[in-house]
Structures are given as structure tokens and as C-alpha cells.
Design a protein around this motif. Structure first.
Motif, PDB file in Angstrom:
ATOM      1  N   LYS A   9       0.599  -1.009   0.195  1.00  0.00           N
ATOM      2  CA  LYS A   9       0.101   0.149  -0.003  1.00  0.00           C
ATOM      3  C   LYS A   9       0.819   1.513  -0.163  1.00  0.00           C
ATOM      4  N   GLN A  10       1.455   1.171   0.780  1.00  0.00           N
ATOM      5  CA  GLN A  10       2.848   2.517   0.730  1.00  0.00           C
ATOM      6  C   GLN A  10       3.772   2.715  -0.663  1.00  0.00           C
ATOM      7  N   ILE A  11       4.157   2.017  -1.331  1.00  0.00           N
ATOM      8  CA  ILE A  11       4.648   2.061  -2.285  1.00  0.00           C
ATOM      9  C   ILE A  11       3.499   2.282  -3.592  1.00  0.00           C
ATOM     10  N   ARG A  12       2.664   1.679  -3.378  1.00  0.00           N
ATOM     11  CA  ARG A  12       1.098   1.651  -4.587  1.00  0.00           C
ATOM     12  C   ARG A  12       1.205   3.083  -4.329  1.00  0.00           C
ATOM     13  N   GLN A  13       0.861   3.893  -2.839  1.00  0.00           N
ATOM     14  CA  GLN A  13       0.023   5.274  -2.975  1.00  0.00           C
ATOM     15  C   GLN A  13       1.400   6.273  -3.107  1.00  0.00           C
ATOM     16  N   ALA A  14       2.805   6.158  -3.151  1.00  0.00           N
ATOM     17  CA  ALA A  14       3.193   7.313  -3.124  1.00  0.00           C
ATOM     18  C   ALA A  14       3.882   6.606  -4.500  1.00  0.00           C
ATOM     19  N   LYS A  15       3.639   5.830  -5.371  1.00  0.00           N
ATOM     20  CA  LYS A  15       3.669   5.801  -7.024  1.00  0.00           C
ATOM     21  C   LYS A  15       2.335   6.773  -7.676  1.00  0.00           C
ATOM     22  N   GLY A  16       1.300   6.865  -6.559  1.00  0.00           N
ATOM     23  CA  GLY A  16       0.081   6.919  -7.118  1.00  0.00           C
ATOM     24  C   GLY A  16      -0.962   5.721  -8.200  1.00  0.00           C
ATOM     25  N   PHE A  17      -0.500   5.095  -7.922  1.00  0.00           N
ATOM     26  CA  PHE A  17      -1.686   3.766  -8.514  1.00  0.00           C
ATOM     27  C   PHE A  17      -2.630   3.431  -7.911  1.00  0.00           C
ATOM     28  N   THR A  18      -3.242   2.694  -8.233  1.00  0.00           N
ATOM     29  CA  THR A  18      -4.934   2.870  -7.573  1.00  0.00           C
ATOM     30  C   THR A  18      -4.863   1.442  -7.596  1.00  0.00           C
ATOM     31  N   GLN A  19      -5.604   0.958  -6.644  1.00  0.00           N
ATOM     32  CA  GLN A  19      -5.591  -0.737  -6.250  1.00  0.00           C
ATOM     33  C   GLN A  19      -5.947  -1.569  -7.245  1.00  0.00           C
ATOM     34  N   LYS A  20      -7.027  -0.616  -8.460  1.00  0.00           N
ATOM     35  CA  LYS A  20      -6.785  -1.921 -10.105  1.00  0.00           C
ATOM     36  C   LYS A  20      -6.010  -1.726 -10.806  1.00  0.00           C
ATOM     37  N   ASP A  21      -5.299  -0.396 -10.912  1.00  0.00           N
ATOM     38  CA  ASP A  21      -3.841  -0.307 -11.395  1.00  0.00           C
ATOM     39  C   ASP A  21      -3.089  -1.915 -11.139  1.00  0.00           C
ATOM     40  N   LEU A  47       3.076 -12.077  -5.236  1.00  0.00           N
ATOM     41  CA  LEU A  47       3.015 -11.037  -5.236  1.00  0.00           C
ATOM     42  C   LEU A  47       4.729 -10.858  -6.058  1.00  0.00           C
ATOM     43  N   PHE A  48       5.110 -11.166  -6.508  1.00  0.00           N
ATOM     44  CA  PHE A  48       5.854 -11.127  -7.995  1.00  0.00           C
ATOM     45  C   PHE A  48       5.752 -10.468  -9.405  1.00  0.00           C
ATOM     46  N   LEU A  49       3.832 -10.687  -9.346  1.00  0.00           N
ATOM     47  CA  LEU A  49       3.366 -10.827 -10.160  1.00  0.00           C
ATOM     48  C   LEU A  49       3.072  -8.302  -9.445  1.00  0.00           C
ATOM     49  N   ILE A  50       2.425  -8.756  -8.962  1.00  0.00           N
ATOM     50  CA  ILE A  50       2.450  -7.332  -7.658  1.00  0.00           C
ATOM     51  C   ILE A  50       3.015  -6.699  -8.055  1.00  0.00           C
ATOM     52  N   LEU A  51       4.424  -6.943  -8.126  1.00  0.00           N
ATOM     53  CA  LEU A  51       6.042  -6.005  -7.893  1.00  0.00           C
ATOM     54  C   LEU A  51       6.346  -5.832  -9.031  1.00  0.00           C
ATOM     55  N   ASP A  52       6.218  -6.481 -10.310  1.00  0.00           N
ATOM     56  CA  ASP A  52       6.503  -5.963 -10.990  1.00  0.00           C
ATOM     57  C   ASP A  52       5.703  -5.152 -11.931  1.00  0.00           C
ATOM     58  N   ARG A  53       4.646  -4.830 -11.508  1.00  0.00           N
ATOM     59  CA  ARG A  53       3.466  -3.409 -11.643  1.00  0.00           C
ATOM     60  C   ARG A  53       3.993  -2.574 -10.937  1.00  0.00           C
ATOM     61  N   LEU A  54       3.991  -2.320  -9.985  1.00  0.00           N
ATOM     62  CA  LEU A  54       4.939  -1.445  -9.427  1.00  0.00           C
ATOM     63  C   LEU A  54       6.076  -1.449  -9.648  1.00  0.00           C
ATOM     64  N   GLY A  55       6.625  -2.120 -10.521  1.00  0.00           N
ATOM     65  CA  GLY A  55       8.039  -1.786 -10.165  1.00  0.00           C
ATOM     66  C   GLY A  55       9.092  -1.583  -9.605  1.00  0.00           C
ATOM     67  N   VAL A  56       9.347  -2.283  -8.676  1.00  0.00           N
ATOM     68  CA  VAL A  56       9.893  -2.929  -7.543  1.00  0.00           C
ATOM     69  C   VAL A  56      10.365  -4.313  -7.576  1.00  0.00           C
ATOM     70  N   SER A  57      12.030  -4.248  -7.273  1.00  0.00           N
ATOM     71  CA  SER A  57      12.555  -5.757  -7.094  1.00  0.00           C
ATOM     72  C   SER A  57      12.094  -6.330  -5.966  1.00  0.00           C
ATOM     73  N   ALA A  58      12.064  -7.793  -5.773  1.00  0.00           N
ATOM     74  CA  ALA A  58      12.411  -8.136  -4.367  1.00  0.00           C
ATOM     75  C   ALA A  58      12.979  -7.617  -3.365  1.00  0.00           C
ATOM     76  N   ASN A  59      14.335  -7.329  -4.241  1.00  0.00           N
ATOM     77  CA  ASN A  59      15.227  -6.903  -2.647  1.00  0.00           C
ATOM     78  C   ASN A  59      15.032  -5.279  -2.366  1.00  0.00           C
ATOM     79  N   GLU A  60      13.963  -4.709  -3.302  1.00  0.00           N
ATOM     80  CA  GLU A  60      14.279  -3.435  -3.197  1.00  0.00           C
ATOM     81  C   GLU A  60      12.873  -3.637  -2.275  1.00  0.00           C
ATOM     82  N   PHE A  61      11.652  -4.076  -2.277  1.00  0.00           N
ATOM     83  CA  PHE A  61      10.333  -4.188  -1.436  1.00  0.00           C
ATOM     84  C   PHE A  61      10.779  -4.632  -0.270  1.00  0.00           C
ATOM     85  N   ARG A  62      11.647  -5.667   0.305  1.00  0.00           N
ATOM     86  CA  ARG A  62      12.241  -6.198   1.600  1.00  0.00           C
ATOM     87  C   ARG A  62      13.606  -4.305   2.053  1.00  0.00           C
TER      88      ARG A  62
END
Length: 293
Positions: free
Chosen positions: A9-21, A47-62
Motif C-alpha cells: 500500500k505504501q509503495i502503491r500510494q507513493a507511485k500514485g497507482f490505484t488498487q485496480k492498476d 507477490l512477484f506479479l504485483i511487484l512487477d506492476r509496481l516496478g519494484v524488485s524483491a530486494n527493494e521491496f524487502r
């Protein structure tokens, strides 16, 4: 460390994406709401599919999930390798002592790395410790090395020498591991930089142990792989390796020109290490040529 959904949620909102996006056709809207409120977890695949849409790697997510802090082992390794780049061996010794007594086994492993680097540079007779033996056993039993072993390149080489195992076999295994992560199109984990650093240590060890025939044939390996992916760090390590090789086996004029080019590099965190290497290996190459007469 905060829940997975909270970080998403933190990353999604920071990037301006909706939940649908972000979640559309991966999970339902109701599941997404519960996920972001900390009531649900995800399978790794989703999780990996969602991270790909957010443009964030697993390492960055952690990293973000850990409040933008590196893990203990990542921090320890970064400190040790920075000190090694600077040839700051008092600092490495301090870190080795500090992490050797840690309750965290990953940090104790970093203490092994620090001690091995010190002994390798000083060309000391290495005294095997239980921690070194345990790490060597782990490396030996691992048939296919992954990024963790690739990051441990220098320590693998020095342990190979300590265990009196063939350096050439370790070098081949390491290079094969690197090739799995690199293509002509991409080097997402900067493996070519790691390989260049590994090859620089490998060449020095071959020369230190008077394996001159293998060292003389090593130039082709220094130039092999997808070198177009080098960053400035990888390119610097390759140029240092080529300079050492030319000093022993190549054209003295070429070696002198390479040395001058390396001396002209603007002052950076590597500057002290470059000056030390130039001084050390100039003397050793001269001694080698004197023995050949």
C-alpha cells in the motif's frame, strides 16, 4: 518489519497507482482491501506479479519493508568491501573482530570474509578456523552457485588456496555461475562487475602461488563474457587486471601506458587501493622478470 500488504500500500500510494492498476486480475478488490490492511498474505507468485506492476524488485521491496534499512549481513558486507576497496586493513580488522562475536550467523560469516581478505592481501599462511571450514563445506556441497556465492567470489578463491584445491577449477565454476545470470541484452544483478572483481583477485592469487602458466593464459578470461555491461567499477577492475597481466607477460610499454592511465583516475574511494596495487605489483613484476634472466 511491517506486513507485506502495508508495504504494498505504501509503495502503491507513493507511485500514485490505484488498487485496480496494481491488483486487477491478480487478486479481487475485496482481497486487496484486506491485504493492505494486514489481514491477508500472498503467495510468492502473486507477490512477484504485483511487484512487477509496481516496478519494484524483491530486494527493494524487502528494503522498503524494513523501513528503508539494509539487512544486518548486507550492511556488514558493504562496510567490509568498502574498506577493502580503500585498502583500509585496520578498518577491516576492526569489523572482523566486531562481527565475529555477533549473535547473527550471517554477520559471523562476514567476519570470515574480512579475515580471509586480510590474510590474502598480506600473503600470510592462512590458519583454518571452524567458521572457514564450515563455509568451505557449504560452498563445496553447493553444485550450482547462485548470487550469494557470486558475491563471495574473493573469499571462495582464498579458501580454495587454503584447502589446496585447484584454482582453475574454482575459476571455471564461478564463471559458469556468472553466465547463468547474464545475457547480451541484460545484466540485471551486475554480475559482470562481480566477475571483474573476482578475476582481479584470481589473477593475483595465481601469480602469488607461482602458477605462471595458468596466469599467462588468463588474459582471454579477463576479456571474456558480456563486458559491455561493465559499470565504471567493473571496467576499473578489468583495467587493473590487464595492467598486472601486461606487467608480467605483455609489452612493457603497454603496461606503462595502462599504469599512467590508472594514475590519472580522479580521486575516488578506490584511489588509495589503486595506488597500493600499482606500487605492490610493479615490484612483484620486476622481481619476476629478474628471476627469468
Amino acid at each position: 518489519m511491517q506486513p507485506i500488504g502495508t508495504t504494498l500500500k505504501q509503495i502503491r500510494q507513493a507511485k500514485g497507482f490505484t488498487q485496480k492498476d496494481v491488483y486487477g486480475d491478480i487478486i479481487s478488490r475485496s482481497f486487496a482491501i484486506r491485504l493492505e490492511s494486514g489481514q491477508h498474505d500472498l503467495t510468492a507468485g502473486k507477490l512477484f506479479l504485483i511487484l512487477d506492476r509496481l516496478g519494484v524488485s524483491a530486494n527493494e521491496f524487502r528494503f522498503i519493508q524494513n523501513d528503508y534499512q539494509a539487512t544486518a549481513s548486507e550492511l556488514a558486507r558493504s562496510q567490509i568491501m568498502l574498506a577493502y576497496d580503500q585498502q583500509n586493513f585496520p578498518r577491516i580488522s576492526h569489523l572482523a573482530t566486531r562481527y565475529a562475536h555477533s549473535d547473527n550467523p550471517a554477520e559471523r560469516q562476514m567476519a570470515v570474509l574480512a579475515n580471509v581478505l586480510i590474510m590474502a592481501f598480506d600473503r600470510r599462511e592462512m590458519v583454518a578456523t571452524p567458521a572457514m571450514a564450515q563455509l568451505w563445506q557449504q560452498l563445496t556441497l553447493t553444485k550450482t552457485w547462485t548470487l550469494q556465492e557470486i558475491d563471495f567470489g574473493p573469499i571462495i578463491l582464498v579458501l580454495t588456496v587454503q584447502k589446496k584445491q585447484p584454482l582453475a577449477a574454482t575459476i571455471r565454476k564461478y564463471h559458469l555461475a556468472c553466465e547463468r545470470y547474464v545475457s547480451a541484452e541484460a545484466d540485471p544483478f551486475h554480475v559482470m562487475d562481480a566477475r571483474a572483481a573476482f578475476d582481479l583477485v584470481a589473477l593475483q592469487l595465481l601469480l602469488n602461488h607461482q602458477q605462471y602458466a595458468t596466469a599467462q593464459q588468463f588474459k582471454s578470461q579477463l576479456l571474456a563474457g558480456e563486458t559491455a555491461h561493465f559499470t565504471s567499477d567493473g571496467n576499473l577492475d578489468q583495467q587493473l587486471s590487464l595492467w598486472i597481466w601486461e606487467g608480467y607477460f605483455g609489452d612493457p610499454t603497454v603496461a606503462a601506458n595502462r599504469a599512467e592511465a590508472l594514475r590519472q583516475i580522479p580521486s575516488t574511494r578506490f584511489k588509495l587501493g589503486i595506488d597500493t596495487l600499482l606500487s605492490t605489483w610493479n615490484k612483484r613484476a620486476a622481481a619476476y622478470h629478474q628471476r627469468q634472466k
